[in-house]
Design an enzyme around this catalytic site. Sequence first.
Site, short mmCIF file in Angstrom:
data_model
loop_
_atom_site.label_atom_id
_atom_site.label_comp_id
_atom_site.label_asym_id
_atom_site.label_seq_id
_atom_site.Cartn_x
_atom_site.Cartn_y
_atom_site.Cartn_z
N ASP A 93 9.01 2.81 -4.75
CA ASP A 93 8.19 3.22 -5.89
C ASP A 93 8.35 4.72 -6.13
OD1 ASP A 93 6.74 4.02 -3.87
OD2 ASP A 93 5.07 2.86 -4.26
N SER A 94 7.82 5.13 -7.09
CA SER A 94 8.37 6.48 -7.87
C SER A 94 7.61 7.47 -7.08
CB SER A 94 8.12 6.29 -9.16
OG SER A 94 6.63 6.65 -9.24
N GLY A 95 6.60 7.38 -6.12
CA GLY A 95 5.90 8.34 -5.58
C GLY A 95 4.62 8.73 -6.34
N GLY A 96 4.66 8.20 -7.81
CA GLY A 96 3.43 8.63 -8.58
C GLY A 96 2.37 8.26 -8.04
N PHE A 97 1.98 7.09 -7.42
CA PHE A 97 0.87 6.35 -6.90
C PHE A 97 0.24 7.38 -6.02
CE2 PHE A 97 -1.56 4.29 -4.01
CZ PHE A 97 -2.66 3.62 -4.60
N ASP A 172 5.31 7.85 -13.10
CA ASP A 172 4.24 7.55 -14.11
C ASP A 172 2.92 8.18 -13.63
OD1 ASP A 172 4.13 5.63 -11.97
OD2 ASP A 172 2.70 4.70 -12.62
N GLN A 222 1.02 1.68 -17.95
CA GLN A 222 -0.29 2.08 -17.60
C GLN A 222 -1.20 1.61 -18.77
OE1 GLN A 222 -1.36 3.11 -14.70
NE2 GLN A 222 0.29 3.73 -13.71
N GLY A 255 -1.41 0.98 -12.01
CA GLY A 255 -2.53 1.55 -12.52
C GLY A 255 -3.64 0.77 -12.22
N ASP A 302 3.97 -6.24 -4.29
CA ASP A 302 4.23 -5.91 -3.53
C ASP A 302 2.78 -5.71 -2.85
OD1 ASP A 302 3.57 -2.67 -3.17
OD2 ASP A 302 4.52 -3.35 -5.02
N CYS A 340 1.47 -23.24 10.70
CA CYS A 340 2.17 -22.10 10.37
C CYS A 340 3.58 -22.45 11.17
CB CYS A 340 1.43 -20.68 10.64
SG CYS A 340 2.54 -19.24 10.01
N CYS A 342 5.58 -19.86 11.85
CA CYS A 342 5.91 -18.31 12.26
C CYS A 342 6.27 -18.31 13.67
CB CYS A 342 5.21 -17.23 11.91
SG CYS A 342 3.61 -16.82 12.94
N CYS A 345 2.92 -18.18 15.70
CA CYS A 345 2.22 -19.33 15.93
C CYS A 345 2.90 -20.51 16.64
CB CYS A 345 1.69 -19.84 14.63
SG CYS A 345 0.66 -18.95 13.72
N HIS A 371 2.72 -12.76 11.70
CA HIS A 371 2.03 -14.16 11.00
C HIS A 371 1.49 -13.73 9.58
CE1 HIS A 371 -0.51 -17.23 10.53
NE2 HIS A 371 -1.41 -16.41 10.16
ZN LIG Z 1 1.90 -17.91 11.89
#
Ligand SMILES: [Zn+2]
Length: 411
Positions: A93-97, A172, A222, A255, A302, A340, A342, A345, A371
């Site tokens: 990401d751009s770093g703007g946030f 942005d 935005q 945003g 994300d 699950c 994973c 688990c 998990h």
């Molecule tokens: Zn799991």
Amino acid sequence: MPPFFTVDADLPGRRGRTGVIHTPHGDIQTPAFIAVGTKATVKAVLPETMRELGAQAVLANAYHLYLQPGPDIVDEAGGLGSFMNWPGPTFTDSGGFQVLSLGAGFRKVLSMDANRVQADDVIAEGKQRLARVDDDGVTFISHLDGSTHRFTPEVSMQIQHKIGADIIFAFDELTTLVNTRGYQEDSVARTQAWAVRCLTEHRRLTAERPQRPSQALFGVVQGAQYEDLRRQASRDLAAIVDDEGRGFDGYGIGGALEKQNLATIVGWCTDELPDDKPRHLLGISEPDDLFAAVAAGADTFDCVSPSRVARNAAIYAPTGRFNITGARYRRDFTPIDADCDCYTCANYTRAYLHHLFKAKEILSATLCTIHNERFIIRLVDQIRAAIVAGEFDELRDHVLGQYYGHSTRAQ
Ligand SMILES: [Zn+2]
């Protein structure tokens, strides 16, 4: 070369779809949850493990990598993927946030209260303003050492080109829900002007190093909670093209979003954005938000949440999130979730995880992050399969009924 993005199946009557994003480091089947590795690592988990649990791509942060270790070092290492030993697709990401949330000191824009009195100079309680915006860029103070830095659209592109992720974002301005309407209008205009400069600089940098794997640039919409601003910003971004008539490769929806209006706001944007380009929604991972965002036409999203809350012993489970440090788990020799698939688990009990947290052992972070990341990635995989099978609504009702329907969160 295949097109950057192809759409496979549509969700009838809504904007949702399944598709594939093709990058130089592999394909991303969408909708997809992109794991966050802010500083070029998904905290506490090996890249091989992330791959095994189904992560298709990793998103790192340009602001953090700019400050430490510096984009030149990532560049010399052969780019983000080589540097962190992640062979698959990457985003930055751009770093703007980060730069702009320093401005107000709010960690989570999503959870901000829009009913507060509107003002343009509001900052979080006890925080000092660390960033200032002008029409050319943002001057900010490093959270690491207090040094002063400046990001402009060009600087953000130069940093993101050195970091070398497959998908990068235009710089942005992030506003807050409490900014005045007038400020939001000015801000959207500024983000638009910056988007043009980002695309120009992106083309220049791409031409400068033609041997490098190509990077895709996403423009960022935005406009906060205003329908006309969001629609206009989306149309204007979609209209930006370079000398050869090529525009952005995709779009980020960024945003200030209130949870209850998430689907509506995403819908305004996806209504206006071209259907043949992917759309990324920044910063969501709650199950109800995922279903809402996918139905409204978001292809990727994300969020740092699955790994951040895991380090605080909060566990995602089909019947809701619960905290493994609760006394009731001390002698609970069952897995977190028997259904699950994973690694955690399959091999560990709640009693053991409870013990690791109580004893402050660092393995707790690794096992719980595995998990939680798997939980969200698997859920998004199920959403994708349900769109293809024509069973999206059935899956949504089942999953959300289970997740939010129980009066007691833990089982
Ligand atoms: Zn799991």
